[in-house]
Design a protein around this motif. Structure first.
Motif, short mmCIF file in Angstrom:
data_model
loop_
_atom_site.label_atom_id
_atom_site.label_comp_id
_atom_site.label_asym_id
_atom_site.label_seq_id
_atom_site.Cartn_x
_atom_site.Cartn_y
_atom_site.Cartn_z
N LEU A 9 0.86 -1.19 0.00
CA LEU A 9 0.00 0.00 0.00
C LEU A 9 0.89 1.23 0.00
N TRP A 10 0.69 2.08 -0.99
CA TRP A 10 1.48 3.31 -1.11
C TRP A 10 0.56 4.52 -0.94
N ILE A 11 1.12 5.57 -0.32
CA ILE A 11 0.39 6.81 -0.09
C ILE A 11 1.21 7.95 -0.67
N GLY A 12 0.55 8.92 -1.29
CA GLY A 12 1.30 10.03 -1.85
C GLY A 12 0.42 11.21 -2.22
N THR A 13 1.04 12.16 -2.89
CA THR A 13 0.34 13.34 -3.38
C THR A 13 0.53 13.45 -4.89
N MET A 14 -0.26 14.32 -5.49
CA MET A 14 -0.15 14.55 -6.93
C MET A 14 -0.57 15.98 -7.24
N LEU A 15 -0.30 16.38 -8.47
CA LEU A 15 -0.68 17.73 -8.91
C LEU A 15 -0.13 18.80 -7.96
N GLU A 16 1.17 18.66 -7.66
CA GLU A 16 1.88 19.63 -6.82
C GLU A 16 1.24 19.79 -5.45
N GLY A 17 0.78 18.68 -4.89
CA GLY A 17 0.23 18.69 -3.54
C GLY A 17 -1.23 19.05 -3.44
N ASN A 18 -1.92 19.20 -4.56
CA ASN A 18 -3.33 19.58 -4.53
C ASN A 18 -4.28 18.39 -4.40
N ALA A 19 -3.74 17.18 -4.39
CA ALA A 19 -4.56 15.99 -4.21
C ALA A 19 -3.72 14.91 -3.54
N ARG A 20 -4.40 14.02 -2.82
CA ARG A 20 -3.73 12.87 -2.20
C ARG A 20 -4.24 11.60 -2.87
N LEU A 70 -7.40 2.08 -6.00
CA LEU A 70 -6.82 3.42 -6.04
C LEU A 70 -7.84 4.42 -5.54
N LEU A 71 -7.44 5.27 -4.61
CA LEU A 71 -8.26 6.38 -4.14
C LEU A 71 -7.55 7.69 -4.45
N ILE A 72 -8.27 8.64 -5.03
CA ILE A 72 -7.73 9.98 -5.27
C ILE A 72 -8.70 10.99 -4.67
N GLN A 73 -8.17 11.91 -3.85
CA GLN A 73 -8.99 12.94 -3.22
C GLN A 73 -8.37 14.32 -3.41
N PRO A 74 -9.06 15.22 -4.11
CA PRO A 74 -8.57 16.60 -4.17
C PRO A 74 -8.57 17.21 -2.76
N LEU A 75 -7.54 17.95 -2.43
CA LEU A 75 -7.47 18.58 -1.12
C LEU A 75 -8.19 19.92 -1.13
N PRO A 76 -8.60 20.43 0.03
CA PRO A 76 -9.29 21.72 0.08
C PRO A 76 -8.49 22.80 -0.64
N GLY A 77 -9.17 23.54 -1.46
CA GLY A 77 -8.52 24.61 -2.21
C GLY A 77 -7.94 24.19 -3.54
N ALA A 78 -8.08 22.92 -3.90
CA ALA A 78 -7.57 22.46 -5.19
C ALA A 78 -8.30 23.19 -6.32
N PRO A 79 -7.56 23.73 -7.29
CA PRO A 79 -8.21 24.45 -8.39
C PRO A 79 -9.07 23.52 -9.24
N GLU A 80 -10.04 24.08 -9.89
CA GLU A 80 -10.98 23.31 -10.70
C GLU A 80 -10.27 22.56 -11.82
N GLU A 81 -9.21 23.14 -12.35
CA GLU A 81 -8.50 22.45 -13.44
C GLU A 81 -7.83 21.16 -12.96
N ASP A 82 -7.41 21.13 -11.69
CA ASP A 82 -6.82 19.90 -11.15
C ASP A 82 -7.89 18.83 -10.96
N ILE A 83 -9.05 19.23 -10.48
CA ILE A 83 -10.16 18.28 -10.33
C ILE A 83 -10.55 17.72 -11.70
N GLN A 84 -10.58 18.57 -12.69
CA GLN A 84 -10.90 18.12 -14.05
C GLN A 84 -9.83 17.19 -14.58
N ALA A 85 -8.58 17.47 -14.24
CA ALA A 85 -7.48 16.61 -14.70
C ALA A 85 -7.61 15.21 -14.10
N ILE A 86 -8.03 15.12 -12.84
CA ILE A 86 -8.24 13.81 -12.21
C ILE A 86 -9.37 13.06 -12.90
N GLU A 87 -10.46 13.76 -13.17
CA GLU A 87 -11.59 13.13 -13.85
C GLU A 87 -11.18 12.64 -15.24
#
Length: 291
Positions: free
Chosen positions: A6-17, A176-193
């Motif tokens: 099990l690995w844990i990390g961040t993505m999109l320059e820390g805007n999601a876990r 796999l679980l991906i969660q945008p963190l509070p304050g993540a810009p809309e473009e990052d959420i769209q990139a995950i989708e």
């Protein structure tokens, strides 16, 4: 790819876990212990994988228990995971077989049925918090995402999969679980989708095809930047023991224990791991005295 992790990390320059877990060996161990059919293996494997993902944010001896209380032929599915990467679980009716879906996939949703998802978190202070939500589909990943949004107000994306071969063995399993963190810009959420929407291969197939967690993670993340923060081992582990089950026998009462003594022996089977425990007449007499 050897051993479950099990690995844990961040993505999109820390805007999601994110949390990624491979559970192939874990689910195969559960299948072997319980003698499950393919659709039962897929249902329990997904729930066990989900339990590991949700438990990854806990600490110490804390754990999470997931219960699918559906009206399908499986009759209920239970999984318990902890922060150490240990998980166990069972299906009430492990031999259920159903026709494949039109897509050729196992029909986990029909096997689970409609009902409720219960999530219980046992914390180190002894408190237990339980939340329940109606199941969305019975496919489990959607149901857990619905729970996280309804109960914790956390928008999430989750993939869960179990690949069962014709000889019933588990060729690939993971989540796999991906969660945008509070304050993540809309473009990052769209990139995950977009990332998840463009996957051409299911996560169980990707696990089976990947030689390492690094390769699996790279294939899942595509071109998006990510960072690994923590790596843990994962595996099937039951907490049962003969001593614990003797405590269960103590609780049934002296009359019932006396009936077992008259039979000369007793056998108990653990729901979670199907381990059989034998109690002879002398041991039953000691249990009777404790009661």
């Amino acid at each position: 790819m050897q051993h479950d992790e099990l690995w844990i990390g961040t993505m999109l320059e820390g805007n999601a876990r994110w949390v990624l877990v491979k559970t192939t060996d874990t689910v195969e161990e559960a299948r072997r212990r319980h003698g499950m059919s393919p659709v039962a293996t897929a249902a329990l494997g997904r729930l066990m994988t989900g339990a590991l993902i949700l438990a990854s944010s806990l600490k110490g001896e804390e754990n999470v228990t997931l219960r699918l209380l559906g009206d399908g032929p499986l009759g209920g599915v239970v999984a318990v995971g902890n922060a150490q990467g240990e998980v166990r679980g069972y299906v009430r009716e492990p031999l259920v077989n159903l026709p494949l879906k039109a897509s050729g996939k196992l029909d986990v949703g029909a096997a689970v049925g409609q009902g409720e998802l219960s999530v219980s978190r046992s914390l180190k202070n002894g408190q237990v918090y339980t939340g329940m939500v109606p199941m969305v589909s019975g496919e489990i990943a959607e149901d857990l995402v619905h729970y996280l949004l309804s109960s914790d107000q956390i928008p999430s994306a989750m993939l869960l999969g179990v690949l069962v071969e014709k000889d019933y063995h588990v060729a690939g399993a993971g989540g796999l679980l991906i969660q945008p963190l509070p304050g993540a810009p809309e473009e990052d959420i769209q990139a995950i989708e977009n990332l998840l929407g463009q996957l051409q291969t299911g996560i169980s197939e990707l696990v089976a095809q990947s030689e390492s967690m690094e390769e699996l993670l790279s294939r899942l993340m595509g071109h998006l930047p990510y960072h690994v923060l923590e790596r843990r081992s994962a595996g099937f582990k039951c907490m049962c023991s003969k001593e614990r089950l003797s405590g269960t026998l103590v609780s049934i009462g002296k009359k019932e224990i006396a009936d077992l003594i008259s039979d000369g022996n007793a056998e108990m089977v653990c729901h979670f791991c199907s381990q059989h425990y034998q109690f002879d007449e002398e041991e039953l007499q000691e249990i009777w005295e404790r009661a």
